[in-house]
Design an enzyme around this catalytic site. Structure first.
Site, PDB file in Angstrom:
ATOM      1  N   ASN A  10       0.877  -1.171   0.000  1.00 46.67           N
ATOM      2  CA  ASN A  10       0.000   0.000   0.000  1.00 46.67           C
ATOM      3  C   ASN A  10       0.916   1.224   0.000  1.00 46.67           C
ATOM      4  OD1 ASN A  10      -1.784   2.082   0.486  1.00 46.67           O
ATOM      5  ND2 ASN A  10      -2.784   1.123   2.230  1.00 46.67           N
ATOM      6  N   ARG A  95      -2.568  -2.108  -3.513  1.00 45.86           N
ATOM      7  CA  ARG A  95      -3.766  -1.299  -3.329  1.00 45.86           C
ATOM      8  C   ARG A  95      -3.684  -0.108  -4.270  1.00 45.86           C
ATOM      9  NH1 ARG A  95      -5.033   3.419   0.819  1.00 45.86           N
ATOM     10  NH2 ARG A  95      -7.291   3.581   0.531  1.00 45.86           N
ATOM     11  N   HIS A 184     -12.757   2.825  -0.039  1.00 42.77           N
ATOM     12  CA  HIS A 184     -12.737   1.799   1.014  1.00 42.77           C
ATOM     13  C   HIS A 184     -13.399   0.508   0.544  1.00 42.77           C
ATOM     14  CE1 HIS A 184     -12.726   5.304   4.161  1.00 42.77           C
ATOM     15  NE2 HIS A 184     -11.484   4.940   3.856  1.00 42.77           N
ATOM     16  N   ARG A 245     -11.734  15.643   7.211  1.00 40.36           N
ATOM     17  CA  ARG A 245     -12.529  15.998   6.027  1.00 40.36           C
ATOM     18  C   ARG A 245     -13.939  16.401   6.440  1.00 40.36           C
ATOM     19  NH1 ARG A 245     -10.924  10.497   3.497  1.00 40.36           N
ATOM     20  NH2 ARG A 245      -8.765  10.847   2.841  1.00 40.36           N
ATOM     21  N   GLU A 388      -8.240  -5.282   5.260  1.00 36.63           N
ATOM     22  CA  GLU A 388      -8.066  -4.920   3.856  1.00 36.63           C
ATOM     23  C   GLU A 388      -6.881  -5.636   3.225  1.00 36.63           C
ATOM     24  OE1 GLU A 388      -9.233  -0.525   3.104  1.00 36.63           O
ATOM     25  OE2 GLU A 388      -8.644  -0.606   5.218  1.00 36.63           O
TER      26      GLU A 388
END
Length: 405
Positions: A10, A95, A184, A245, A388
């Protein structure tokens, strides 16, 4: 010798997270993180998980770029007998944040695939360039090995057009690829499938609302194993209140800040992505610290928490309406898995929808998937730890298999 290992990478703009897994039993052989790449002092933390131990090794030294970072990772793996030159390594799974509409499944990386990922940089300027750098570096280290891209957006490509389209001029939207993609996806795919397993049902028989609550946060409505709506949009900015965010807001706020506040596009971008959400509301984006402040009577932290929960509750209700029938609401990721007050508050007042949380079950800390709703609840409420990296490794290995078999 069987090739049953998958290295998951990743690659961020200044970091590389990695895990090496053996797909015979999905066990982890090593995990690690390289951070502050390109800075004066970089840091590599490597943890081998073979031989019954999990003692980490750390290095602090200048690591100039991603190529140097991956070479350092390769050295650490080799020191444990897990080198990248091992014939047991079947593939490297990457990823990749944005796959647009073209990539709906894990994909073996070719020159054309890499070009398409590059073409998507304008809609993922913070993420895809770093993902591309990681891919190219890994290709240089092992050009003979299958490299697989697993896309954050892929799980959400099953959304109907009624959910994916923004209500703007169609020609403009198509020309600039403006639509809702969602993110996601590997987490939502894994967690929705594990939730079905927890309920003792097949994924195609279950409707689930997945709440992935970390520093970044997103919700999804999953009908029969397929995503039909999700909270993030063209970028990961849309949707829930997050750590830094803003999530949903009137788009005219941007025009107002530009015209009245005399802010540049870049300044507004930084404001909404890095200085908003919880940190903008109360100065903290760590839910543990926010809850501590609330316990001490801090009104600013309490309001930030209430805004966070209000938005979360709105999405639960909206996705309940989208699905029509809900079998489970499931919490995952750092906040979702560990913050009992968030889970309790998000479900409070939704008893008429069949939702409730058992206080004793909710307060239990565990790494296991579990139900936290009382037996009488019509809709299950669950906590399912996400994984993940395992999802990326599983999808990668399913695509390329054992090259030596």
């Amino acid at each position: 010798m069987s090739a049953t290992r998958v290295l998951v990478l990743n690659s961020g703009s200044s970091s590389v997270k990695y895990q090496l897994l053996d797909m015979r039993d999905s066990s982890r052989l090593a995990v690690g993180l390289v951070e502050r790449i390109g800075e004066e002092t970089s840091r590599l933390k490597h943890t081998p998980l073979t031989g019954g131990g999990a003692e980490s090794r750390e290095r602090e030294e200048p690591i100039a770029d991603h190529e140097a970072a991956l070479r350092a990772v390769a050295d650490e793996l080799a020191a444990d007998g897990l080198g990248l030159d091992s014939p047991e390594l079947a593939a490297i799974g990457h990823r990749v944040v944005h796959g647009g509409l073209k990539f709906t499944a894990p994909t073996v990386i070719t020159d054309e695939v890499l070009k398409e990922i590059e073409r998507l940089v304008p809609v993922a300027p913070l993420h895809n360039p770093a993902n591309i750098t990681g891919i190219r570096t890994a290709q240089a280290l092992r050009p003979d090995l299958p490299q697989v891209a697993v896309f954050d957006t892929a799980f959400h490509t099953t959304m109907p057009e009624s959910a994916a389209r923004y209500a703007i001029d169609v020609q403009t939207a198509d020309e600039h690829r403006v639509r809702r993609y969602g993110f996601h996806g590997t987490s939502h795919a894994y967690v929705s499938r594990e939730t079905a397993k927890l309920l003792g049902k097949a994924p195609e028989d279950v409707n689930v609302i997945v709440l992935h609550l970390g520093n970044g946060a997103s919700a999804s409505a999953v009908r029969g194993g397929r995503c039909v709506d999700t909270s993030m949009g063209l970028t990961p900015l849309e949707g829930l209140v997050m750590g830094t965010r803003s999530g949903d807001m009137d788009p005219a706020v941007i025009f107002h800040l530009a015209r009245v506040g005399k802010m540049s596009v870049d300044e507004i971008d930084i404001l909404l992505n890095k200085k908003s959400g919880l940190i903008g509301l109360c100065g903290d984006n760590d839910m543990r610290e926010i809850r501590r402040r609330i316990d001490e009577g801090d009104q600013e932290a309490a309001l930030a928490f209430d805004i966070y929960i209000h938005r979360l509750k709105k999405y639960i209700g909206a996705y309940y309406a989208v699905l029509g029938r809900v079998d489970a609401v499931v919490f995952t990721a750092g906040v979702g898995e560990n913050a009992a007050p968030v889970r309790e508050a998000a479900v409070a007042g939704l008893e008429e929808l069949g939702l409730a949380v058992d206080g004793a079950l909710n307060s239990v800390r565990s790494d296991e998937a579990r139900l936290i709703s009382p037996e009488y609840a019509r809709v299950a409420v669950a906590v399912v730890p996400t994984d993940e990296e395992l999802e990326i490794a599983t999808q990668t290995y399913a695509l390329v298999g054992d090259r030596n078999a």
